[in-house]
Enzyme design. Structure first.
Site, PDB file in Angstrom:
ATOM      1  CE  LYS A 228       1.423  72.674 -55.262  1.00 48.74           C
ATOM      2  NZ  LYS A 228       1.306  73.122 -53.868  1.00 48.74           N
TER       3      LYS A 228
ATOM      4  CG  ASP B 230       1.371  71.190 -50.350  1.00 46.20           C
ATOM      5  OD1 ASP B 230       2.574  71.389 -50.121  1.00 46.20           O
ATOM      6  OD2 ASP B 230       0.844  71.421 -51.450  1.00 46.20           O
TER       7      ASP B 230
ATOM      8  CB  ALA C 229     -11.878  78.371 -51.440  1.00 41.47           C
TER       9      ALA C 229
ATOM     10  NE  ARG D 263     -11.131  87.309 -54.760  1.00 49.85           N
ATOM     11  CZ  ARG D 263     -10.062  87.550 -55.506  1.00 49.85           C
ATOM     12  NH1 ARG D 263      -9.512  88.753 -55.504  1.00 49.85           N
ATOM     13  NH2 ARG D 263      -9.526  86.596 -56.240  1.00 49.85           N
TER      14      ARG D 263
HETATM   15  P1  ATR Z   1      -3.255  78.231 -54.211  1.00 53.15           P
HETATM   16  O1  ATR Z   1      -3.048  76.989 -54.998  1.00 53.15           O
HETATM   17  O2  ATR Z   1      -1.990  78.884 -53.738  1.00 53.15           O
HETATM   18  O3  ATR Z   1      -4.218  78.047 -53.114  1.00 53.15           O
HETATM   19  P2  ATR Z   1      -5.265  79.530 -55.855  1.00 53.15           P
HETATM   20  O4  ATR Z   1      -5.930  78.235 -56.129  1.00 53.15           O
HETATM   21  O5  ATR Z   1      -5.080  80.494 -56.984  1.00 53.15           O
HETATM   22  O6  ATR Z   1      -3.799  79.319 -55.252  1.00 53.15           O
HETATM   23  O7  ATR Z   1      -6.055  80.251 -54.673  1.00 53.15           O
HETATM   24  C1  ATR Z   1      -5.777  81.547 -54.270  1.00 53.15           C
HETATM   25  C2  ATR Z   1      -6.665  81.920 -53.087  1.00 53.15           C
HETATM   26  O8  ATR Z   1      -6.385  83.268 -52.710  1.00 53.15           O
HETATM   27  C3  ATR Z   1      -8.159  81.869 -53.391  1.00 53.15           C
HETATM   28  O9  ATR Z   1      -8.863  81.536 -52.224  1.00 53.15           O
HETATM   29  C4  ATR Z   1      -8.440  83.318 -53.800  1.00 53.15           C
HETATM   30  O10 ATR Z   1      -9.765  83.733 -53.642  1.00 53.15           O
HETATM   31  P3  ATR Z   1     -10.858  83.491 -54.844  1.00 53.15           P
HETATM   32  O11 ATR Z   1     -11.276  82.058 -54.710  1.00 53.15           O
HETATM   33  O12 ATR Z   1     -11.937  84.446 -54.518  1.00 53.15           O
HETATM   34  O13 ATR Z   1     -10.131  83.801 -56.111  1.00 53.15           O
HETATM   35  C5  ATR Z   1      -7.576  84.045 -52.802  1.00 53.15           C
HETATM   36  N1  ATR Z   1      -7.247  85.406 -53.213  1.00 53.15           N
HETATM   37  C6  ATR Z   1      -6.353  85.772 -54.162  1.00 53.15           C
HETATM   38  N2  ATR Z   1      -6.301  87.111 -54.270  1.00 53.15           N
HETATM   39  C7  ATR Z   1      -7.176  87.607 -53.350  1.00 53.15           C
HETATM   40  C8  ATR Z   1      -7.567  88.928 -52.945  1.00 53.15           C
HETATM   41  N3  ATR Z   1      -7.035  90.013 -53.514  1.00 53.15           N
HETATM   42  N4  ATR Z   1      -8.491  89.040 -51.963  1.00 53.15           N
HETATM   43  C9  ATR Z   1      -9.017  87.940 -51.381  1.00 53.15           C
HETATM   44  N5  ATR Z   1      -8.693  86.685 -51.711  1.00 53.15           N
HETATM   45  C10 ATR Z   1      -7.784  86.512 -52.678  1.00 53.15           C
END
Ligand code: ATR
Length: 266
Positions: free
Chosen positions: A66, A102, A125, A148
């Site tokens: 993306k 989206d 984020a 996180r």
């Molecule tokens: P997407 O495009 O679906 O948003 P992404 O860019 O990989 O996917 O983002 C995943 C989100 O889920 C992020 O905010 C991630 O937090 P981090 O920025 O700290 O990585 C969050 N996320 C994924 N696994 C997590 C977990 N176990 N606990 C808390 N946040 C999580």
């Protein structure tokens, strides 16, 4: 309109619900066409886009392209540029234009459920969170962001005009928000995990989860048990799919048909 070839570029793509949703829409409107899964390894992406320019009316783009696909397109809409993600490409006579549906799809799902503008709290984020925050801020909402990894939330908040919710303030912010959106992947294929600490939920209002597998996440089950209104992850999927369909075909997307194709009748 001739034969409309559409598809999904990403890796992996086989679990996508988009083919059945888009094909149902075309069939309903009598459009001859197909929506194909186009699994694409990183090294194959440029060649895939040349194929799209030659043979497709447009495609969706998903994980992990993306963001990176933006550099390979002829033009990117202002929304998509600000969000930092393209999920839809339209082929205009070989000229590839990138869009982000989206954000509008998410906003559509709120309007559909009569959620009134005000304050919101977004968890996450990543790309999904960025689209949601962008849509809300654009419409005049006051949006808090928690994540996180704090630095990512800080960057998102600063770039898109949201405020940062520090970890120590999260519980209080959750309790008082009238609209909570989970845009993290917590809960994906995992019925036991919630992005919120145990016992912490908004005191009133609406809880949205963008995760749709499973449809009833732990977060939504907890929220429903507490008497809160819930909006599940198929709603944004439907909203973005409708917008993409309209960009590709110029026809009004058949809401009920597409929703039924997703396996859910409201
Ligand atoms: P997407 O495009 O679906 O948003 P992404 O860019 O990989 O996917 O983002 C995943 C989100 O889920 C992020 O905010 C991630 O937090 P981090 O920025 O700290 O990585 C969050 N996320 C994924 N696994 C997590 C977990 N176990 N606990 C808390 N946040 C999580």
């Amino acid at each position: 309109m001739g034969h409309v070839k559409l598809g999904l570029v990403g890796y992996p793509v086989e679990h996508s619900l988009s083919p059945r949703m888009q094909q149902a829409a075309m069939a309903h409107l009598g459009i001859s066409g197909e929506y194909l899964l186009l699994p694409t390894k990183p090294a194959e992406l440029p060649a895939r886009l040349r194929e799209v320019a030659a043979n497709y009316a447009g495609v969706n783009v998903t994980v992990p392209y993306k963001r990176s696909v933006m550099d390979l397109l002829d033009d990117v809409s202002e929304d998509a540029r600000k969000i930092g993600a393209v999920n839809t490409i339209v082929n205009e006579d070989g000229y590839l234009r990138g869009y982000n549906t989206d954000a509008a799809g998410f906003y559509w799902s709120l309007k559909r459920h009569n959620v009134l503008p005000g304050e919101a709290l977004v968890l996450g984020a990543g790309g999904a969170a960025r689209a949601v925050v962008y849509a809300l801020v654009e419409k005049g909402w006051l949006v808090g962001v928690a994540n996180r990894t704090l630095a990512r939330a800080e960057e998102l908040a600063q770039q898109l005009g949201a405020w940062l919710v520090a970890p120590a303030k999260l519980e209080k912010a959750v309790r008082r928000t009238p609209l909570l959106i989970n845009a993290t992947s917590v809960g994906l294929e995992d019925g036991a995990s919630s992005p919120l600490p145990p016992g912490v939920l908004p005191e009133a209002g609406v809880v949205v989860d963008l995760v749709y597998s499973p449809l009833r996440t732990k977060l939504l089950a907890d929220a429903a048990a507490a008497g809160l209104e819930t909006i599940d992850g198929l709603q944004m999927l439907l909203g973005q799919g409708m917008r993409s369909f309209e960009l590709w075909t110029g026809r009004k997307a058949p809401l009920e048909v597409m929703e039924r194709a997703l396996g859910k009748v409201v």
